[in-house]
Write an enzyme that holds these catalytic residues in place. Structure first.
Site, short mmCIF file in Angstrom:
data_model
loop_
_atom_site.label_atom_id
_atom_site.label_comp_id
_atom_site.label_asym_id
_atom_site.label_seq_id
_atom_site.Cartn_x
_atom_site.Cartn_y
_atom_site.Cartn_z
N HIS A 73 32.71 42.65 36.20
CA HIS A 73 32.15 43.93 36.64
C HIS A 73 32.83 45.08 35.88
CE1 HIS A 73 30.43 42.50 40.80
NE2 HIS A 73 30.09 41.72 39.80
N GLU A 86 34.04 47.93 36.73
CA GLU A 86 35.28 48.47 37.30
C GLU A 86 36.47 47.57 36.98
OE1 GLU A 86 32.38 47.73 38.83
OE2 GLU A 86 32.39 48.56 40.85
N CYS A 128 31.64 46.72 44.72
CA CYS A 128 31.57 45.57 45.62
C CYS A 128 32.97 45.34 46.22
CB CYS A 128 31.11 44.32 44.87
SG CYS A 128 32.38 43.61 43.78
N CYS A 146 35.75 44.53 43.57
CA CYS A 146 36.21 45.69 42.80
C CYS A 146 36.94 46.69 43.70
CB CYS A 146 35.03 46.34 42.09
SG CYS A 146 34.36 45.28 40.79
#
Lengths: 150, 150
Positions: A54, A56, A84, A87
């Protein structure tokens, strides 16, 4: 015209580049205490064959490597979608100072819904949180992406 | 004597190696559908300057790279401590089939306490979960580590 959120625009650029690579268009930027961009990344799950890829997480790992510290004290994170749970917990571990995000993610978010990471006693650091930053642009990117995929 | 949990013993070995490096002693192993070990890792937060350097996350990323897929279908994860919310969400993203873990983590866990990742509607995959596997060995390692640190 003054750009009120240059870092979020940079994150949106990363999201667009992710879409061009066939990744879900989400982008993130880590900004140091002095206002300089330390890391910028878009999602890289499919390309890198990495379920944790992801935006992040990638940006946080890059910034930590750059600073030579697992703690990003005084650093801020900009991301185009509500993080999410994975993260959000990484943001806590990294001691991010301020979190700015775009659209809410009612299906997969980990802050306003579901795990609500920053409302748990097991989360030992909470950033200041500002949602809804350039959320229309962020949400439109995601809608356009999933429209072409159907 | 038959070793009922060879993979958890391997995870404990990784935890011990982590302690020797000055990392919190937690270890993880990913086992493929055929029973072969695909990846094994201990915590690497301080050494790698990586706030996301938890044993589970490293092992999942290694296994995904090895298999060339961001989904570890049919794979099982062994970890010496209850995963945190970050790792539990990564386990969901990776589609881990079965999760075996050692001691519960009431302070930082993300399964039995806090975020309770696998009890959330926003979590779209749940592994079979078996806790308490060799939990005494796992907890002892952590106690010994933090005792020497005080």
């Amino acid at each position: 015209m003054i750009d009120t959120f240059p870092h979020m625009h940079r994150a949106l650029d990363e999201a667009r580049k992710a879409a061009d690579r066939g990744e879900v268009p989400i982008g993130a930027v880590v900004v140091g205490p002095n206002g300089l961009v330390l890391a910028a990344a878009g999602n890289d799950v499919v390309g890198a064959k990495d379920p944790t890829g992801h935006a992040e997480l990638i940006a946080i790992r890059q910034a930590a490597k750059l600073l030579g510290s697992e703690r990003l004290e005084g650093c801020d994170l900009y991301v185009t979608l509500e993080p999410c749970a994975m993260c959000a917990q990484a943001i806590a571990f990294a001691r991010i100072r301020r979190l700015y995000y775009g659209a809410d993610d009612e299906k997969g978010g980990g802050i306003t819904v579901g795990a609500r990471i920053f409302s748990q006693k097991t989360t030992h650091h909470r950033p200041e949180i500002y949602g809804g930053i350039l959320e229309r642009e962020s949400a439109q990117l995601l809608r356009d992406f999933f429209k072409t995929r159907r």
